[in-house]
Design an enzyme around this catalytic site. Structure first.
Site, PDB file in Angstrom:
ATOM      1  N   GLN A  17      38.007  37.318  50.606  1.00  0.00           N
ATOM      2  CA  GLN A  17      38.526  36.192  51.371  1.00  0.00           C
ATOM      3  C   GLN A  17      38.501  34.828  50.683  1.00  0.00           C
ATOM      4  O   GLN A  17      39.485  34.080  50.747  1.00  0.00           O
ATOM      5  CB  GLN A  17      37.759  36.074  52.711  1.00  0.00           C
ATOM      6  CG  GLN A  17      38.347  35.014  53.601  1.00  0.00           C
ATOM      7  CD  GLN A  17      37.600  34.772  54.901  1.00  0.00           C
ATOM      8  OE1 GLN A  17      37.768  33.741  55.522  1.00  0.00           O
ATOM      9  NE2 GLN A  17      36.774  35.696  55.334  1.00  0.00           N
ATOM     10  N   SER A  18      37.367  34.496  50.049  1.00  0.00           N
ATOM     11  CA  SER A  18      37.228  33.112  49.579  1.00  0.00           C
ATOM     12  C   SER A  18      38.305  32.741  48.552  1.00  0.00           C
ATOM     13  O   SER A  18      39.030  31.753  48.731  1.00  0.00           O
ATOM     14  CB  SER A  18      35.840  32.905  48.964  1.00  0.00           C
ATOM     15  OG  SER A  18      35.684  33.744  47.839  1.00  0.00           O
ATOM     16  N   THR A  74      42.191  46.212  33.949  1.00  0.00           N
ATOM     17  CA  THR A  74      41.791  45.192  32.968  1.00  0.00           C
ATOM     18  C   THR A  74      40.612  45.642  32.115  1.00  0.00           C
ATOM     19  O   THR A  74      40.146  44.895  31.260  1.00  0.00           O
ATOM     20  CB  THR A  74      41.433  43.876  33.669  1.00  0.00           C
ATOM     21  OG1 THR A  74      40.397  44.151  34.600  1.00  0.00           O
ATOM     22  CG2 THR A  74      42.619  43.276  34.368  1.00  0.00           C
ATOM     23  N   LYS A  75      40.125  46.857  32.363  1.00  0.00           N
ATOM     24  CA  LYS A  75      39.031  47.359  31.514  1.00  0.00           C
ATOM     25  C   LYS A  75      39.561  48.229  30.374  1.00  0.00           C
ATOM     26  O   LYS A  75      38.823  48.546  29.450  1.00  0.00           O
ATOM     27  CB  LYS A  75      38.022  48.109  32.362  1.00  0.00           C
ATOM     28  CG  LYS A  75      37.197  47.149  33.225  1.00  0.00           C
ATOM     29  CD  LYS A  75      35.967  47.791  33.779  1.00  0.00           C
ATOM     30  CE  LYS A  75      35.073  46.723  34.373  1.00  0.00           C
ATOM     31  NZ  LYS A  75      34.046  47.278  35.228  1.00  0.00           N
ATOM     32  N   ASN A  96      37.090  35.244  41.851  1.00  0.00           N
ATOM     33  CA  ASN A  96      35.830  35.216  42.608  1.00  0.00           C
ATOM     34  C   ASN A  96      35.110  36.558  42.483  1.00  0.00           C
ATOM     35  O   ASN A  96      34.663  37.142  43.457  1.00  0.00           O
ATOM     36  CB  ASN A  96      36.049  34.834  44.082  1.00  0.00           C
ATOM     37  CG  ASN A  96      36.806  35.882  44.868  1.00  0.00           C
ATOM     38  OD1 ASN A  96      37.822  36.374  44.414  1.00  0.00           O
ATOM     39  ND2 ASN A  96      36.317  36.218  46.054  1.00  0.00           N
ATOM     40  N   ARG A 104      32.143  40.196  31.249  1.00  0.00           N
ATOM     41  CA  ARG A 104      32.016  41.621  30.903  1.00  0.00           C
ATOM     42  C   ARG A 104      33.379  42.235  30.601  1.00  0.00           C
ATOM     43  O   ARG A 104      33.490  43.170  29.821  1.00  0.00           O
ATOM     44  CB  ARG A 104      31.330  42.385  32.058  1.00  0.00           C
ATOM     45  CG  ARG A 104      29.843  42.078  32.202  1.00  0.00           C
ATOM     46  CD  ARG A 104      29.134  43.087  33.110  1.00  0.00           C
ATOM     47  NE  ARG A 104      29.506  42.941  34.505  1.00  0.00           N
ATOM     48  CZ  ARG A 104      28.989  42.038  35.325  1.00  0.00           C
ATOM     49  NH1 ARG A 104      28.068  41.193  34.902  1.00  0.00           N
ATOM     50  NH2 ARG A 104      29.363  41.975  36.591  1.00  0.00           N
ATOM     51  N   LYS A 136      25.271  38.321  44.351  1.00  0.00           N
ATOM     52  CA  LYS A 136      26.534  38.473  45.069  1.00  0.00           C
ATOM     53  C   LYS A 136      26.394  37.837  46.446  1.00  0.00           C
ATOM     54  O   LYS A 136      25.312  37.889  47.045  1.00  0.00           O
ATOM     55  CB  LYS A 136      26.853  39.951  45.267  1.00  0.00           C
ATOM     56  CG  LYS A 136      27.278  40.677  44.020  1.00  0.00           C
ATOM     57  CD  LYS A 136      27.661  42.108  44.374  1.00  0.00           C
ATOM     58  CE  LYS A 136      28.093  42.872  43.145  1.00  0.00           C
ATOM     59  NZ  LYS A 136      28.385  44.269  43.446  1.00  0.00           N
ATOM     60  N   TYR A 138      28.378  37.121  50.365  1.00  0.00           N
ATOM     61  CA  TYR A 138      29.453  37.194  51.353  1.00  0.00           C
ATOM     62  C   TYR A 138      29.300  36.038  52.347  1.00  0.00           C
ATOM     63  O   TYR A 138      28.251  35.390  52.409  1.00  0.00           O
ATOM     64  CB  TYR A 138      29.399  38.529  52.114  1.00  0.00           C
ATOM     65  CG  TYR A 138      29.982  39.681  51.320  1.00  0.00           C
ATOM     66  CD1 TYR A 138      31.356  39.815  51.173  1.00  0.00           C
ATOM     67  CD2 TYR A 138      29.163  40.635  50.727  1.00  0.00           C
ATOM     68  CE1 TYR A 138      31.900  40.867  50.449  1.00  0.00           C
ATOM     69  CE2 TYR A 138      29.694  41.685  50.009  1.00  0.00           C
ATOM     70  CZ  TYR A 138      31.072  41.793  49.870  1.00  0.00           C
ATOM     71  OH  TYR A 138      31.600  42.833  49.152  1.00  0.00           O
ATOM     72  N   GLU A 139      30.343  35.860  53.149  1.00  0.00           N
ATOM     73  CA  GLU A 139      30.436  34.752  54.105  1.00  0.00           C
ATOM     74  C   GLU A 139      29.113  34.366  54.786  1.00  0.00           C
ATOM     75  O   GLU A 139      28.641  33.232  54.685  1.00  0.00           O
ATOM     76  CB  GLU A 139      31.468  35.122  55.189  1.00  0.00           C
ATOM     77  CG  GLU A 139      31.511  34.204  56.390  1.00  0.00           C
ATOM     78  CD  GLU A 139      32.076  32.831  56.066  1.00  0.00           C
ATOM     79  OE1 GLU A 139      33.104  32.762  55.399  1.00  0.00           O
ATOM     80  OE2 GLU A 139      31.476  31.825  56.499  1.00  0.00           O
ATOM     81  N   ASP A 168      33.608  31.356  53.143  1.00  0.00           N
ATOM     82  CA  ASP A 168      34.730  31.902  52.373  1.00  0.00           C
ATOM     83  C   ASP A 168      35.914  30.938  52.354  1.00  0.00           C
ATOM     84  O   ASP A 168      36.284  30.409  51.310  1.00  0.00           O
ATOM     85  CB  ASP A 168      35.182  33.225  52.993  1.00  0.00           C
ATOM     86  CG  ASP A 168      34.302  34.377  52.563  1.00  0.00           C
ATOM     87  OD1 ASP A 168      33.654  34.268  51.520  1.00  0.00           O
ATOM     88  OD2 ASP A 168      34.270  35.401  53.263  1.00  0.00           O
ATOM     89  N   GLY A 247      28.067  13.827  65.979  1.00  0.00           N
ATOM     90  CA  GLY A 247      28.325  12.429  65.655  1.00  0.00           C
ATOM     91  C   GLY A 247      27.604  11.464  66.586  1.00  0.00           C
ATOM     92  O   GLY A 247      26.648  11.851  67.260  1.00  0.00           O
ATOM     93  N   GLY A 248      28.079  10.246  66.628  1.00  0.00           N
ATOM     94  CA  GLY A 248      27.397   9.213  67.406  1.00  0.00           C
ATOM     95  C   GLY A 248      27.757   9.192  68.886  1.00  0.00           C
ATOM     96  O   GLY A 248      27.169   8.423  69.644  1.00  0.00           O
TER      97      GLY A 248
END
Ligand code: CAO
Length: 415
Positions: A17-18, A74-75, A96, A104, A136, A138-139, A168, A247-248
């Site tokens: 998600q992030s 990609t490995k 992420n 690596r 690692k 998570y949210e 996230d 808040g105020g």
């Protein structure tokens, strides 16, 4: 019409998600976002929380609009060669992964700079440098580690996480701003740079009012606008303040007509000082306008719960919408508690593109949240999320591969 980030190419290595929140925003602002996904399986959220068997989940579709999808192992050596070309082709790499994963893979900051010194490398990580940097996250871990959980909920209950995905999506927003700033700085320096948004930092940034309160508490030992005052003793850390305003201007959630059956028949009411006279008139307590126990904000502080109870006697006679309309006639700020069901059906949100209906080839029609940022010269058109690897051939051709090379990559399961 042209888009703000037109011409910017994003190599999108994000998942869950992030990161996807960040790159979706950049895509909505006009960037060409190429999402690189694991060959065969793709972003794990494609299959998480599925509501239709075999179809990309709403989790995935709602976070990956306006992107193109390229599958790549990609490995593998050939996958790395493709990735090198992509690094040279793009302006920004966003990722992420768990800490160290990019290194690596062989794509350290130094290596990326060798390939493309103009490249901006933007990362979401759970923690910044320090004792937890390798963990690692998570949210909800970020909500807990960033100070949100300890300050959310009621005094007599456990810490609470909030539904708003501040860890996230909140961090994705922070990262997007960092990327846009780095692109701007690159105009004068000609160089890329690293951009880091740690989830703990992002959550703490969004909780800065509570760090403000921590220091007020340390100095004075008391916070008069908190519901604990004046009956309960404060400890040394900022307590959970229920529905008190951050808040105020004091506020609280009040029941409205129908609350016994409808879990969302409530209104957030704010006892804003400048409209105190109007509040008293609206709820039929004119005597409070001049009564020294109620007439000033300071005098009201120890009596806030009594004030809210009196306002609630009035809101209980109205629906949340009636109460909102009535209070707004007198500029008294308040907010109805809107359910997701109500928001999904709200015509004004559809009209502004904040809630959009999207058509998807395997899912059919679904609702999503559109771009919350509206720009007069860069309008957003929300397009469906890509199918896994939908744009592999297209992207590979753009970076110089021919049909036979693409066929070979597919046969070797690199794409
Ligand atoms: N081809 C081949 N391998 C690939 C790949 C590809 N296209 N894309 C990713 N991988 C590999 C990575 O290189 C990594 O391999 P190594 O562990 O051998 O280095 C592996 O896939 C797993 O990546 P990961 O560690 O990021 O994924 P995970 O499921 O184990 O962890 C998460 C997920 C989210 C906990 C972790 O990525 C993380 O902490 N990210 C940073 C914080 C963050 O963004 N959290 C929010 C997530 S949203 O709630």
């Amino acid at each position: 019409m042209a888009k703000a980030l037109e011409g910017v190419r994003i190599l999108d290595f994000t998942h869950v998600q992030s990161g996807p929140t960040c790159t979706q925003l950049l895509a909505w602002l006009g960037a060409d976002v190429i999402k690189v996904e694991k060959t065969g399986s793709g972003d794990i959220t494609r299959e998480q929380l599925r509501d239709i068997p075999g179809v990309d989940s709403l989790y995935f579709t709602m976070l990956n609009h306006n992107k193109r999808s390229l599958t790549l192992d990609t490995k593998s050596a050939r996958g790395k060669a493709v990735l090198e070309r992509l690094v040279k082709h793009c302006d920004v790499l966003v990722e992420n992964f768990a800490p160290g994963a990019l290194d690596r893979m062989g794509f350290t900051w130094e290596r990326i700079q060798e390939l493309n010194p103009r490249m901006i490398v933007a990362s979401v990580k759970g923690f910044g440098p320090g004792p937890y940097e390798d963990y690692k996250v998570y949210e909800n871990v970020a909500q807990c580690a960033g100070g949100s959980a300890s300050t959310t909920g009621f005094d007599d209950g456990p810490p609470l996480v909030t539904a708003a995905q501040i860890g996230d999506s909140g961090t994705g927003l922070h990262l997007a701003l960092g990327i846009v700033a780095a692109l701007y700085q690159r105009k004068s320096t000609g160089r890329g740079q690293r951009v880091l948004a740690a989830m703990q930092d992002g959550v703490l940034n969004l909780c800065r009012v509570k760090l403000r309160d921590q220091q007020r508490l340390a100095r004075t030992g008391v916070m008069q606008e908190y519901p604990q005052y004046p009956h309960t003793k404060f400890g040394s850390a900022v307590p959970r303040a229920g529905n008190a305003s951050g808040g105020g201007q004091p506020g609280w959630i009040l029941k409205c007509k129908g609350w016994e059956k409808d879990p969302n028949a409530y209104l957030y009411f704010i006892a804003q000082a400048p409209v105190w006279k109007e509040i008293c008139k609206a709820i039929g307590k004119e005597a409070w306008i001049t009564d020294p126990h109620y007439a000033t904000p300071d005098a009201r502080l120890p009596r806030l719960m009594e004030v809210f109870a009196e306002v609630e006697r009035w809101t209980l006679t109205k629906t949340k919408f009636e109460a909102m309309a009535e209070l707004n006639k007198h500029d008294i700020p308040c907010g109805p508690i809107l359910s997701m069901e109500e928001l999904a059906a709200e015509p004004s949100l559809r009209a502004t593109g904040t809630v959009v209906e999207i058509d998807h080839p395997t899912r059919g029609k679904y609702l999503s949240v559109g771009n919350p940022i509206k720009m007069s010269d860069s309008p957003t058109e929300v397009r469906r999320s890509p199918l896994l690897g939908e744009h592999s051939d297209e992207v590979l051709k753009e970076i110089g591969f021919d049909e036979s090379e693409i066929r070979a990559l597919r046969n070797e399961k690199v794409i």
